[in-house]
Design a protein around this motif. Structure first.
Motif, PDB file in Angstrom:
ATOM      1  N   ARG A   1      -2.027 -12.299 -12.287  1.00  0.00           N
ATOM      2  CA  ARG A   1      -1.172 -11.008 -12.374  1.00  0.00           C
ATOM      3  C   ARG A   1      -2.072 -11.358 -13.976  1.00  0.00           C
ATOM      4  NH1 ARG A   1       5.255 -12.338 -11.781  1.00  0.00           N
ATOM      5  NH2 ARG A   1       5.481 -11.893  -9.533  1.00  0.00           N
TER       6      ARG A   1
ATOM      7  N   LEU B   1      -4.643  -8.596 -13.420  1.00  0.00           N
ATOM      8  CA  LEU B   1      -4.373  -7.088 -13.055  1.00  0.00           C
ATOM      9  C   LEU B   1      -3.627  -6.824 -14.640  1.00  0.00           C
ATOM     10  CD1 LEU B   1      -2.146  -7.708 -10.199  1.00  0.00           C
ATOM     11  CD2 LEU B   1      -4.426  -5.776 -10.126  1.00  0.00           C
TER      12      LEU B   1
ATOM     13  N   VAL C   1      -1.392  -6.927 -16.215  1.00  0.00           N
ATOM     14  CA  VAL C   1      -0.253  -7.069 -15.603  1.00  0.00           C
ATOM     15  C   VAL C   1       1.065  -8.735 -17.082  1.00  0.00           C
ATOM     16  CG1 VAL C   1       0.061  -5.116 -14.458  1.00  0.00           C
ATOM     17  CG2 VAL C   1       1.503  -7.463 -13.935  1.00  0.00           C
TER      18      VAL C   1
ATOM     19  N   ARG D   1      -6.876   0.604 -13.792  1.00  0.00           N
ATOM     20  CA  ARG D   1      -5.579  -0.310 -12.782  1.00  0.00           C
ATOM     21  C   ARG D   1      -6.607  -0.335 -11.252  1.00  0.00           C
ATOM     22  NH1 ARG D   1      -2.461  -2.496 -15.962  1.00  0.00           N
ATOM     23  NH2 ARG D   1      -0.472  -1.739 -15.858  1.00  0.00           N
TER      24      ARG D   1
ATOM     25  N   TYR E   1      -4.543  -5.350  -5.320  1.00  0.00           N
ATOM     26  CA  TYR E   1      -3.378  -6.386  -4.919  1.00  0.00           C
ATOM     27  C   TYR E   1      -2.590  -6.200  -3.899  1.00  0.00           C
ATOM     28  CZ  TYR E   1      -0.376  -9.398  -7.402  1.00  0.00           C
ATOM     29  OH  TYR E   1       1.006 -10.878  -7.966  1.00  0.00           O
TER      30      TYR E   1
ATOM     31  N   PRO F   1       0.785  -8.379  -3.632  1.00  0.00           N
ATOM     32  CA  PRO F   1       0.908  -9.613  -4.470  1.00  0.00           C
ATOM     33  C   PRO F   1       1.878 -10.897  -2.970  1.00  0.00           C
ATOM     34  CG  PRO F   1       1.889  -7.434  -4.214  1.00  0.00           C
ATOM     35  CD  PRO F   1       0.628  -7.257  -3.213  1.00  0.00           C
TER      36      PRO F   1
ATOM     37  N   GLU G   1       4.819 -11.468  -2.931  1.00  0.00           N
ATOM     38  CA  GLU G   1       5.621 -10.871  -2.464  1.00  0.00           C
ATOM     39  C   GLU G   1       6.180  -9.629  -1.702  1.00  0.00           C
ATOM     40  OE1 GLU G   1       9.276 -12.724  -3.404  1.00  0.00           O
ATOM     41  OE2 GLU G   1       8.655 -14.603  -3.734  1.00  0.00           O
ATOM     42  N   ARG G   2       5.858  -9.691  -0.865  1.00  0.00           N
ATOM     43  CA  ARG G   2       5.413  -8.352  -0.058  1.00  0.00           C
ATOM     44  C   ARG G   2       7.033  -7.375  -0.279  1.00  0.00           C
ATOM     45  NH1 ARG G   2       1.932 -11.103   0.557  1.00  0.00           N
ATOM     46  NH2 ARG G   2       1.431 -12.973   2.083  1.00  0.00           N
ATOM     47  N   GLY G   3       6.251  -6.220  -0.264  1.00  0.00           N
ATOM     48  CA  GLY G   3       7.487  -4.875  -0.878  1.00  0.00           C
ATOM     49  C   GLY G   3       7.356  -3.718  -0.685  1.00  0.00           C
TER      50      GLY G   3
ATOM     51  N   PHE H   1       0.916   5.584  -3.031  1.00  0.00           N
ATOM     52  CA  PHE H   1      -0.212   4.530  -3.780  1.00  0.00           C
ATOM     53  C   PHE H   1      -1.404   5.061  -4.137  1.00  0.00           C
ATOM     54  CE2 PHE H   1       3.355   1.690  -2.750  1.00  0.00           C
ATOM     55  CZ  PHE H   1       4.376   1.171  -3.737  1.00  0.00           C
TER      56      PHE H   1
ATOM     57  N   HIS I   1      -3.752   5.712  -7.710  1.00  0.00           N
ATOM     58  CA  HIS I   1      -4.979   5.182  -8.024  1.00  0.00           C
ATOM     59  C   HIS I   1      -6.284   5.804  -8.239  1.00  0.00           C
ATOM     60  CE1 HIS I   1      -4.252   0.735  -8.374  1.00  0.00           C
ATOM     61  NE2 HIS I   1      -4.352   1.194  -6.849  1.00  0.00           N
TER      62      HIS I   1
ATOM     63  N   GLN J   1       0.645  -3.392   3.511  1.00  0.00           N
ATOM     64  CA  GLN J   1       0.779  -3.668   2.195  1.00  0.00           C
ATOM     65  C   GLN J   1      -0.489  -3.699   1.820  1.00  0.00           C
ATOM     66  OE1 GLN J   1       3.454  -6.465   0.363  1.00  0.00           O
ATOM     67  NE2 GLN J   1       3.950  -4.934  -0.718  1.00  0.00           N
TER      68      GLN J   1
ATOM     69  N   ALA K   1      -2.670  -0.574   1.522  1.00  0.00           N
ATOM     70  CA  ALA K   1      -1.694   0.180   0.602  1.00  0.00           C
ATOM     71  C   ALA K   1      -2.753  -0.867  -1.235  1.00  0.00           C
ATOM     72  CB  ALA K   1      -0.730  -0.135   0.260  1.00  0.00           C
TER      73      ALA K   1
END
Lengths: 316, 436
Positions: free
Chosen positions: A46, A49, A51, A71, A76, A78, A80-82, A96, A100, A140, A143
C-alpha cells in the motif's frame, strides 16, 4: 533502475507494522515477498502504491518516489478480493482500465483476450456476484494487468485457486516477466515462490529477515541437505552413525537429510555404502525455502502471528 | 482531458448508471412521480368538489328593494356560466332575502347559511357590504362575492341617474366572523391572503423536498462508499484512482442521479399543475378563484431551488462520503444515519418557522449558515421578500464552504477507506482527519 523499498517504518497506534524494512527488486524480475500473515506485506504494498504514507522511509521506482508516479505505473491485485457485485465483468474490466487511461476499444479487446487465455470467455457478460471465488480472482488479476503496468504488485495471488488456475496464473506471471514487467508478489506458500522467483525477501513482523537471489537465501542458514534414495528400508537406519545428520523428510521415493555445519555430504554417502545400502540417487541440495523460513523465523510461514488485535483492524 | 477529469467522469458515470438502472430507483421514481401528479391535481379536485357545492347566502338590506335588486344582480353575475346561456341555479350560490341581520347572523352561526350579506347605504350614497360568515369562507368565494358587490354597486349607481351629478363610489366590502363580528379579512387583502397561502404551500413543498433529497441522496453516497469498502472493491479502486477523483466522481454521479430523479418527479407534477388550470376551465368553466395555488411557483423560485439543491447536495454529500469511509460494515450505517441527519434537522426547524412568516433574527442568521441555508433561505424566498444581497451572501457562503468540506471529506476518505474494524466514533474521525 530498480524498485527500492528504502527503510520503511510504519506504526498503527501501538503496533509496529514496518520496522526499517528495506530491499530492492531488479526490473524485469519475479520477486517473492515472503512472510506470514501480519508480517507487513500488505502495508508495504500500500505504501508502494502511494495510498498509505510511511512514518519514515520511502519507496522509489526508477529513482522517482512512488507517490509521485501515476497510478497506472502499478498493477495491483489486493489480498482482499472484491468487485462491484452487480456489474458485468466486461464492464468492470473496461471501467478499471479506463481509470488507468486505456481507450475503450483497446480495453475491451485486451479484456476479452485475457479472459480467453484464462479459459473464462463465458464470464464476460456475467455479473460478478454470479462468479465463483476463483473466477472473481481471475477477473481481478485481469483488472490489474489490462493497462500494462510497469510493476505488478500481487498480494497472495495464488491463495484460493485450484491447481489448474495456479498453473495458468504462473504462466501469466512468467509471460509478463518476459515482456519486461517487474512482478512482485507476496505469499506464504514457499513452494510457489521457489518455482517462480528469481529473488525473494523473507519478512517477519515488519522486519527484513533475509533477502537476495533464491540461491543466496537458500544458503543463508549455512545448512546443507542431501536427497538420497536407496533400495530397501527408506527410513535410513544407518544414518544414526553419522553425527550432525538427520532425516527431515522420509519418503519411499526420496528422503531429505539435513546436515549441520561441519558434516559433509560425503559422510552420508560413505555411511550408506558402508552399511551395504544400494544407493539409487544421491544429490547435494540447498534447503527448501520452507526450511530456511523456519530456521530464520522460528515457525512455519502459515502459522498465525499473534500481533495485538488492533493491528489486524488497522492493516487489514 | 486530464487524467483527473477523465477519472471523475468515469466514476460519476458508473455511479449514475448503477443508481439509475437499479430497480429501487425506477420504482421510487415512478411512485414519487405518481404521487406528485396526484398531489398537483388536488386543486382541480377541490374545484370539482367546490363546483358541486352550492353556498346558501342570505341578503339583508335596510333599504326597501335593495336586497331584491342585489340578489338579481349577484345571481346574474355569479351564477351564470359565461360560455353557455346560463341557467339559474347552476352556479355556486343560492341567494335569498333575509329577514334582518340578527336572524341571518344566527343562521350563519348555526350552519343553516354559509354567509349572510348585509348591505347598508352609506352617508355619501355608496354601499357598504358586510359578509357575515362562520369561520373561514373560502378565499375564492369571498373574492366572487366581492365581484358581486361591485356589480351591485354599479347597478345601484346607474339606477340613480343622472350619473353626472353623482360620482360612482366603489362599494366597501368586508368579511366578518358571525361569532365575534370582528373583521376577518378585509376585502382588499383577501387575494393577498390567498397568495400568501399559496406561497406557504410552495415553500413547504420546497423545504420538505430539499430536506428529504439532501438526507436521502446523502445516504446514497455514504452507503455507496460503505458498499465499496465491505465488498473490498475499494482496494482495487484506490489503486486505480486517487481519493479526490473517487470522492468528487461519486458526489457528481449520485448528485446527477438525484437531480434526474427530482426532475422526473417534479416536471410531470408541474406540468400537471399547469394543465390542471386549463383542464379545470375546460371541464368546469373559467373561475376567477382557481389557480391561486400556482401563483407562488415562479421560475425564479425553481431556479433558486436547483441552486440550493446542487450546492446543498455537494455539501451534505461530502459529509456523508467522509462518514461512510469510516464505516466497515453496512450495519454501522444505521448507527450513524441519525447523527448525520441532525445538521439537516437543525436547519429544518428554522425553515418551518420562516414558513410561518416569522422574521426573527435567528431565522435570518440561519439562512446564511451553509448547512441550513438550503432549507431556511428557500423558505424565506418562498414566503417573503429577501434582499438580493442576502441571497447573494447566502449562496456565496455556501459556494465557499463546498470546496472546504469536500477537501475535509477527501482527507477523511483517504485514511478511512483502508481502515477496517474500527468503531465509528469521533476519535476515529479525528485520527482519519489527521491522516490515519
Amino acid at each position: 533502475m530498480s524498485l527500492v523499498v528504502d527503510h520503511l517504518r510504519k506504526r498503527f497506534g501501538s503496533v509496529v507494522a514496518l520496522d526499517d524494512l528495506a530491499f530492492e527488486v531488479a526490473p524485469g524480475q519475479v520477486f517473492g515477498f515472503l512472510g506470514a500473515n501480519g508480517a507487513g506485506k500488505t502495508t508495504t504494498m500500500r505504501i508502494t502504491l502511494g495510498v498509505l504514507e510511511p512514518d519514515a522511509g520511502r519507496v522509489t521506482w526508477q529513482g522517482v518516489e512512488s507517490h509521485r508516479l501515476p497510478r497506472s505505473t502499478w498493477g495491483y491485485l489486493p489480498e482482499e478480493r472484491g468487485l462491484y457485485p452487480r456489474m458485468r465483468v466486461l464492464d468492470q474490466l473496461m471501467f478499471f482500465a479506463g481509470l488507468h487511461g486505456v481507450p475503450k476499444e483497446r480495453a475491451r479487446r485486451e479484456a476479452l483476450a485475457w479472459l480467453h487465455r484464462f479459459r473464462a470467455d463465458d464470464l464476460a457478460n456475467r455479473r460478478a456476484e454470479q462468479l465463483s471465488k476463483g473466477n472473481q480472482q481471475k477477473v481481478q488479476f485481469v483488472a490489474a494487468v489490462l493497462h500494462e503496468p510497469q510493476v505488478l504488485l500481487m498480494d497472495e495471488p495464488f491463495t484460493g485457486l485450484d491447481p489448474v488456475n495456479v498453473m495458468l496464473l504462473r504462466e501469466a506471471f512468467l509471460e509478463l516477466r518476459d515482456r519486461g514487467r517487474t512482478v512482485v508478489f507476496s505469499t506464504h506458500q514457499m513452494e510457489v515462490a521457489e518455482a517462480l522467483c528469481e529473488s525473494v525477501a523473507i519478512v517477519d513482523r515488519g522486519r527484513m529477515v533475509v533477502g537476495g537471489t533464491l540461491r543466496e537465501v537458500r544458503r543463508s542458514t549455512g545448512r546443507r541437505m542431501v536427497r538420497i534414495s536407496v533400495q530397501g528400508d527408506h527410513r535410513l537406519p544407518w544414518l544414526a552413525a553419522v553425527t550432525g545428520a538427520r532425516v527431515i523428510q522420509a519418503g519411499m521415493d526420496r528422503s531429505s537429510v539435513e546436515l549441520d555445519e561441519g558434516t559433509e555430504p560425503d559422510d552420508v554417502l560413505a555411511a550408506a555404502i558402508g552399511a551395504g545400502a544400494r544407493v539409487l540417487h544421491f544429490e547435494v541440495a540447498d534447503p527448501t525455502l520452507e526450511q530456511v523460513f523456519i530456521d530464520h523465523v522460528g515457525r512455519a510461514p502459515d502459522e498465525e502471528v499473534h500481533l495485538a488485535p488492533v493491528a489486524e483492524g488497522d492493516v487489514a | 482531458m486530464s487524467a483527473a477529469t477523465r477519472n471523475i467522469g468515469l466514476v460519476a458515470r458508473r455511479e449514475f448508471i448503477e443508481r439509475a438502472r437499479s430497480r429501487a430507483f425506477v420504482a421510487s421514481t415512478l411512485l414519487l412521480a405518481g404521487l406528485a401528479i396526484v398531489v398537483s391535481l388536488i386543486p382541480l379536485g377541490v374545484r370539482l368538489v367546490d363546483k358541486a357545492t352550492i353556498s346558501r347566502v342570505a341578503v339583508v338590506a335596510g333599504e326597501p328593494g335593495l336586497a331584491t335588486r342585489a340578489i338579481g344582480a349577484m345571481d346574474a353575475f355569479l351564477n351564470t356560466r359565461l360560455d353557455t346561456n346560463g341557467s339559474p341555479g347552476s352556479g355556486k350560490f343560492t341567494f335569498e332575502e333575509g329577514r334582518d341581520e340578527a336572524t341571518a347572523t344566527v343562521d350563519v352561526r348555526e350552519g343553516r347559511l354559509v354567509a349572510a350579506i348585509s348591505i347598508r347605504r352609506t352617508d355619501d350614497g355608496g354601499l357598504d357590504f358586510r359578509v357575515i360568515s362562520a369561520g373561514a369562507l373560502a378565499a375564492d368565494r369571498a373574492q366572487l362575492l366581492q365581484v358581486g358587490a361591485f356589480a351591485v354597486g354599479i347597478l345601484d349607481w346607474t339606477a340613480s341617474q343622472p350619473a353626472a351629478t353623482k360620482p360612482f363610489i366603489t362599494p366597501t366590502f368586508a368579511v366578518v366572523d358571525s361569532g365575534s363580528g370582528s373583521i376577518a379579512a378585509p376585502g382588499a387583502t383577501a387575494p393577498d391572503a390567498a397568495d400568501y397561502a399559496s406561497r406557504r404551500i410552495v415553500g413547504i413543498v420546497f423545504v420538505v423536498l430539499s430536506f428529504l433529497t439532501l438526507v436521502f441522496y446523502g445516504l446514497w453516497v455514504a452507503s455507496g462508499v460503505v458498499a465499496e469498502k465491505t465488498g473490498r472493491v475499494m482496494e482495487l479502486l484506490i489503486s486505480a484512482a486517487t481519493a479526490p477523483q473517487l470522492v468528487i466522481g461519486k458526489i457528481v454521479g449520485i448528485g446527477l442521479a438525484g437531480l434526474a430523479q427530482v426532475s422526473l418527479v417534479l416536471a410531470p407534477a408541474i406540468l400537471a399543475l399547469l394543465a390542471s388550470g386549463r383542464i379545470g376551465d375546460a371541464l368546469l368553466g373559467p373561475d376567477a378563484g382557481a389557480g391561486a395555488s400556482l401563483s407562488a411557483l415562479s421560475p425564479g423560485l425553481i431556479a433558486a431551488f436547483l441552486c440550493y439543491f446542487v450546492l446543498g447536495f455537494a455539501l451534505y454529500a461530502g459529509l456523508y462520503a467522509g462518514a461512510g469511509s469510516l464505516l466497515s460494515r453496512a450495519e454501522d450505517l444505521q448507527t450513524v444515519a441519525l447523527p448525520l441527519s441532525l445538521p439537516a434537522v437543525a436547519g429544518y426547524f428554522p425553515a418551518v418557522l420562516a414558513l410561518s412568516g416569522s422574521s426573527a433574527s435567528i431565522i435570518r442568521v440561519a439562512s446564511f449558515v451553509p448547512l441550513w441555508s438550503p432549507f431556511v433561505m428557500m423558505a424565506r424566498l418562498a414566503v417573503g421578500t429577501v434582499a438580493p444581497w442576502e441571497l447573494a451572501l447566502s449562496l456565496g457562503i455556501l459556494v465557499a464552504t463546498v470546496p472546504l468540506v469536500t477537501w475535509l471529506a477527501i482527507r477523511v476518505y483517504r485514511a478511512g477507506v483502508l481502515m477496517y474494524g474500527q468503531p465509528p466514533t469521533i476519535g476515529t474521525f479525528v485520527r482519519a482527519l489527521r491522516g490515519g
